[in-house]
Structures are given as structure tokens and as C-alpha cells.
Design a protein around this motif. Structure first.
Motif, PDB file in Angstrom:
ATOM      1  N   SER A  66      81.942  75.178  35.836  1.00  0.00           N
ATOM      2  CA  SER A  66      83.205  74.609  35.381  1.00  0.00           C
ATOM      3  C   SER A  66      83.520  75.207  34.011  1.00  0.00           C
ATOM      4  O   SER A  66      82.635  75.352  33.172  1.00  0.00           O
ATOM      5  CB  SER A  66      83.125  73.080  35.291  1.00  0.00           C
ATOM      6  OG  SER A  66      82.085  72.677  34.411  1.00  0.00           O
ATOM      7  N   GLN A  67      84.780  75.561  33.798  1.00  0.00           N
ATOM      8  CA  GLN A  67      85.182  76.317  32.605  1.00  0.00           C
ATOM      9  C   GLN A  67      86.138  75.522  31.735  1.00  0.00           C
ATOM     10  O   GLN A  67      87.023  74.826  32.231  1.00  0.00           O
ATOM     11  CB  GLN A  67      85.844  77.626  33.041  1.00  0.00           C
ATOM     12  CG  GLN A  67      86.383  78.471  31.896  1.00  0.00           C
ATOM     13  CD  GLN A  67      87.023  79.742  32.399  1.00  0.00           C
ATOM     14  OE1 GLN A  67      86.373  80.586  33.011  1.00  0.00           O
ATOM     15  NE2 GLN A  67      88.321  79.901  32.159  1.00  0.00           N
ATOM     16  N   GLN A  68      85.952  75.659  30.425  1.00  0.00           N
ATOM     17  CA  GLN A  68      86.859  75.079  29.441  1.00  0.00           C
ATOM     18  C   GLN A  68      87.198  76.129  28.387  1.00  0.00           C
ATOM     19  O   GLN A  68      86.346  76.949  28.018  1.00  0.00           O
ATOM     20  CB  GLN A  68      86.232  73.856  28.760  1.00  0.00           C
ATOM     21  CG  GLN A  68      86.093  72.635  29.647  1.00  0.00           C
ATOM     22  CD  GLN A  68      85.550  71.451  28.863  1.00  0.00           C
ATOM     23  OE1 GLN A  68      84.609  71.574  28.081  1.00  0.00           O
ATOM     24  NE2 GLN A  68      86.148  70.287  29.070  1.00  0.00           N
ATOM     25  N   LEU A  69      88.427  76.108  27.907  1.00  0.00           N
ATOM     26  CA  LEU A  69      88.857  76.958  26.801  1.00  0.00           C
ATOM     27  C   LEU A  69      89.042  76.074  25.586  1.00  0.00           C
ATOM     28  O   LEU A  69      89.863  75.152  25.598  1.00  0.00           O
ATOM     29  CB  LEU A  69      90.177  77.671  27.150  1.00  0.00           C
ATOM     30  CG  LEU A  69      90.215  78.437  28.475  1.00  0.00           C
ATOM     31  CD1 LEU A  69      91.577  79.104  28.659  1.00  0.00           C
ATOM     32  CD2 LEU A  69      89.108  79.484  28.533  1.00  0.00           C
ATOM     33  N   ARG A  70      88.291  76.357  24.524  1.00  0.00           N
ATOM     34  CA  ARG A  70      88.386  75.497  23.345  1.00  0.00           C
ATOM     35  C   ARG A  70      87.863  76.241  22.117  1.00  0.00           C
ATOM     36  O   ARG A  70      86.933  77.038  22.197  1.00  0.00           O
ATOM     37  CB  ARG A  70      87.589  74.204  23.540  1.00  0.00           C
ATOM     38  CG  ARG A  70      86.100  74.399  23.745  1.00  0.00           C
ATOM     39  CD  ARG A  70      85.424  73.112  24.183  1.00  0.00           C
ATOM     40  NE  ARG A  70      83.971  73.251  24.238  1.00  0.00           N
ATOM     41  CZ  ARG A  70      83.170  72.431  24.913  1.00  0.00           C
ATOM     42  NH1 ARG A  70      83.685  71.428  25.583  1.00  0.00           N
ATOM     43  NH2 ARG A  70      81.853  72.615  24.893  1.00  0.00           N
ATOM     44  N   SER A  96      87.892  83.787  31.716  1.00  0.00           N
ATOM     45  CA  SER A  96      87.498  83.681  33.119  1.00  0.00           C
ATOM     46  C   SER A  96      85.986  83.811  33.205  1.00  0.00           C
ATOM     47  O   SER A  96      85.322  84.148  32.220  1.00  0.00           O
ATOM     48  CB  SER A  96      88.173  84.767  33.972  1.00  0.00           C
ATOM     49  OG  SER A  96      87.705  86.049  33.595  1.00  0.00           O
ATOM     50  N   THR A 118      78.551  80.309  26.497  1.00  0.00           N
ATOM     51  CA  THR A 118      79.741  80.356  25.652  1.00  0.00           C
ATOM     52  C   THR A 118      79.999  81.780  25.179  1.00  0.00           C
ATOM     53  O   THR A 118      79.084  82.464  24.720  1.00  0.00           O
ATOM     54  CB  THR A 118      79.577  79.438  24.421  1.00  0.00           C
ATOM     55  OG1 THR A 118      79.334  78.103  24.872  1.00  0.00           O
ATOM     56  CG2 THR A 118      80.837  79.453  23.558  1.00  0.00           C
ATOM     57  N   THR A 156      74.712  75.917  29.644  1.00  0.00           N
ATOM     58  CA  THR A 156      76.056  76.202  29.152  1.00  0.00           C
ATOM     59  C   THR A 156      76.095  77.607  28.573  1.00  0.00           C
ATOM     60  O   THR A 156      75.229  77.990  27.782  1.00  0.00           O
ATOM     61  CB  THR A 156      76.477  75.184  28.071  1.00  0.00           C
ATOM     62  OG1 THR A 156      76.480  73.874  28.651  1.00  0.00           O
ATOM     63  CG2 THR A 156      77.872  75.485  27.549  1.00  0.00           C
ATOM     64  N   VAL A 195      85.351  80.472  25.253  1.00  0.00           N
ATOM     65  CA  VAL A 195      85.316  80.147  26.678  1.00  0.00           C
ATOM     66  C   VAL A 195      83.943  79.539  26.950  1.00  0.00           C
ATOM     67  O   VAL A 195      82.919  80.183  26.716  1.00  0.00           O
ATOM     68  CB  VAL A 195      85.533  81.393  27.553  1.00  0.00           C
ATOM     69  CG1 VAL A 195      85.502  81.015  29.034  1.00  0.00           C
ATOM     70  CG2 VAL A 195      86.847  82.068  27.205  1.00  0.00           C
ATOM     71  N   VAL A 196      83.928  78.300  27.426  1.00  0.00           N
ATOM     72  CA  VAL A 196      82.685  77.572  27.655  1.00  0.00           C
ATOM     73  C   VAL A 196      82.551  77.300  29.153  1.00  0.00           C
ATOM     74  O   VAL A 196      83.437  76.702  29.762  1.00  0.00           O
ATOM     75  CB  VAL A 196      82.663  76.241  26.880  1.00  0.00           C
ATOM     76  CG1 VAL A 196      81.336  75.517  27.105  1.00  0.00           C
ATOM     77  CG2 VAL A 196      82.891  76.488  25.393  1.00  0.00           C
ATOM     78  N   VAL A 197      81.447  77.768  29.746  1.00  0.00           N
ATOM     79  CA  VAL A 197      81.219  77.590  31.181  1.00  0.00           C
ATOM     80  C   VAL A 197      79.927  76.804  31.372  1.00  0.00           C
ATOM     81  O   VAL A 197      78.862  77.210  30.897  1.00  0.00           O
ATOM     82  CB  VAL A 197      81.118  78.942  31.912  1.00  0.00           C
ATOM     83  CG1 VAL A 197      80.910  78.713  33.404  1.00  0.00           C
ATOM     84  CG2 VAL A 197      82.384  79.763  31.673  1.00  0.00           C
ATOM     85  N   ARG A 198      80.046  75.698  32.070  1.00  0.00           N
ATOM     86  CA  ARG A 198      78.882  74.886  32.431  1.00  0.00           C
ATOM     87  C   ARG A 198      78.403  75.374  33.793  1.00  0.00           C
ATOM     88  O   ARG A 198      79.106  75.235  34.798  1.00  0.00           O
ATOM     89  CB  ARG A 198      79.265  73.415  32.480  1.00  0.00           C
ATOM     90  CG  ARG A 198      78.117  72.462  32.803  1.00  0.00           C
ATOM     91  CD  ARG A 198      77.094  72.410  31.688  1.00  0.00           C
ATOM     92  NE  ARG A 198      76.086  71.377  31.925  1.00  0.00           N
ATOM     93  CZ  ARG A 198      74.999  71.220  31.189  1.00  0.00           C
ATOM     94  NH1 ARG A 198      74.786  72.028  30.159  1.00  0.00           N
ATOM     95  NH2 ARG A 198      74.142  70.268  31.465  1.00  0.00           N
TER      96      ARG A 198
END
Length: 234
Positions: free
Chosen positions: A199-203, A177, A164, A162, A207-210
Motif C-alpha cells: 500500500s502506497q502513500q505520498l507524504r 509509484s 521509503t 516499510t 513515497v512510502v510503501v508498506r
């Protein structure tokens, strides 16, 4: 003595030529008297044919005390639209339109899925200070820089991890992005491009990308670059 003088002239001319026209990976240094070329990796462009097309963003940075004076790119397939983000201002110029870093934009415009990649290049020139702006009425504000792009680049290895990228204290996240790249001499194969995914999440202002890499990456230097767009504006 004459031979020594002739040799000295040849050496001086050779040095001047090297400074005036340094060799780069593409045309990023053309027209620049003094230039430091910087080459990026092969950046993976999402090759989905759905509408709207996905766009990839990738940042390159000059050495300290330099600004971007020239740009170029090389493509693995012709159907890639490449541009860059420039700042408003007049005249269009290094130090005004560009700064120490530049963000390239890549979009695949082909009809069928493909292993689409582009390699960005920048030519960096010594920076010279810019002028000041004239104050403007509150009712008509000039464009500024309300968004700061915070970027993290890390290597992708076989397996999962992960990555971040957070905004700084007092900032709020307004977008994000990520992009994959391969530091290879030639465009990566379709198999290699397919060997990385994320896979990306905004939280929580992050920005967190697995990220996942296949075993094929063991002998290749692959990277992922994560962008967080952050603002202090009220």
C-alpha cells in the motif's frame, strides 16, 4: 606454421563475432556492434479489469559510461502492453531518446484477472557525448527535464516492512509509484505473485510503501522498486 596462422585467423574471427553479436536474454542487442545485455526481473503487472487500467513502471540501468541502445521484453501472457519512456529530441537515437536508465511501462489489457508479468531487457552501448541545444525564445521553450526520477530497489522477504524513497533537499514531490518483481528464470506462478502486496502513500516529499510478503517468498528472490518523481521547478 600454416596451421598456426589458420588457428590465429579462426580465433580473431571468433573474437570479432563475439563483439559484433553478443548473446543476450532476448533481442536487446540485435544490430548493436558492441553491447552489454542487462536483464530485469519478472515485473508484476496489476491485472485488475477496472477502468482505467493500472500501469506499472520499472527502471533498468546500464553500467557506467553506457547508454541504452536496445530494448526488449518477454511476457507471461499475451495481453500485456509494454512500452518505455523516451525523451524528446532529434534524431531518435541512443543518448537522445534514451540515457543510462530507461523506465518500462506495463499495462494489462486482458478480459479476466491473471498472474500477469513481463521481463524487461536492455542492450547497453558505450556512451558518446551529445550535442548542445540552440537557445530558444522565452515565449517558446523547448521541453527539458523538470522531473527527476529517484528510485530505490530492495528485497521483499516474508513479513512486513516499510520502504521509503525521498526527494532530495530543495525538491518537491510530484508523483510516485511502486512495482514488484521476481528474479526467477521463468514467470512466477499466480500463487507467488499473490504472495506480495503493498500500500502506497505520498507524504512529506516522500513515497512510502508498506510491503508484505508471504512465507512462500522464503526461497525466492523478490524485490520491490519505489519511484519518487521530484521537481525543482518553480
Amino acid at each position: 606454421m600454416k596451421a598456426v596462422r589458420t588457428l590465429w585467423v579462426v580465433l580473431v574471427a571468433g573474437v570479432a563475432l563475439a563483439v559484433a553479436a553478443p548473446a543476450g536474454g532476448a533481442g536487446e542487442c540485435e544490430g548493436l556492434m558492441v553491447c552489454v545485455p542487462v536483464a530485469g526481473p519478472w515485473v508484476v503487472v496489476p491485472a485488475s479489469t477496472s477502468i482505467p487500467r493500472q500501469r506499472v513502471e520499472f527502471q533498468l540501468t546500464c553500467p557506467r559510461a553506457h547508454v541504452v541502445g536496445g530494448l526488449d521484453a518477454r511476457l507471461s501472457v499475451r495481453a500485456i502492453d509494454v512500452g518505455f519512456i523516451g525523451s524528446l529530441g532529434s534524431p531518435v537515437n541512443p543518448g537522445i531518446t534514451t540515457s543510462r536508465s530507461v523506465v518500462f511501462l506495463g499495462t494489462y489489457a486482458g478480459r479476466a484477472a491473471a498472474a500477469a508479468t513481463f521481463r524487461p531487457f536492455i542492450g547497453c552501448m558505450p556512451s558518446a557525448g551529445g550535442g548542445s541545444r540552440v537557445p530558444t525564445a522565452v515565449s517558446q521553450l523547448r521541453p527539458g527535464k523538470p522531473v527527476t526520477r529517484r528510485v530505490k530497489t530492495v528485497r521483499v522477504r516474508p513479513g512486513a516492512r516499510t520502504v521509503t524513497q525521498r526527494c532530495a533537499a530543495g525538491e518537491r514531490l510530484v508523483g510516485g509509484s511502486h512495482a514488484f518483481g521476481f528474479e526467477t528464470r521463468t514467470p512466477p506462478s499466480a500463487s507467488l505473485v499473490g504472495g506480495v502486496s503493498g500500500s502506497q502513500q505520498l507524504r512529506a516529499e516522500s513515497v512510502v510503501v508498506r510491503v508484505r510478503g508471504d512465507a512462500e517468498l522464503a526461497g525466492v528472490r523478490a524485490i520491490v522498486q519505489v519511484h519518487a518523481l521530484c521537481s525543482r521547478s518553480s
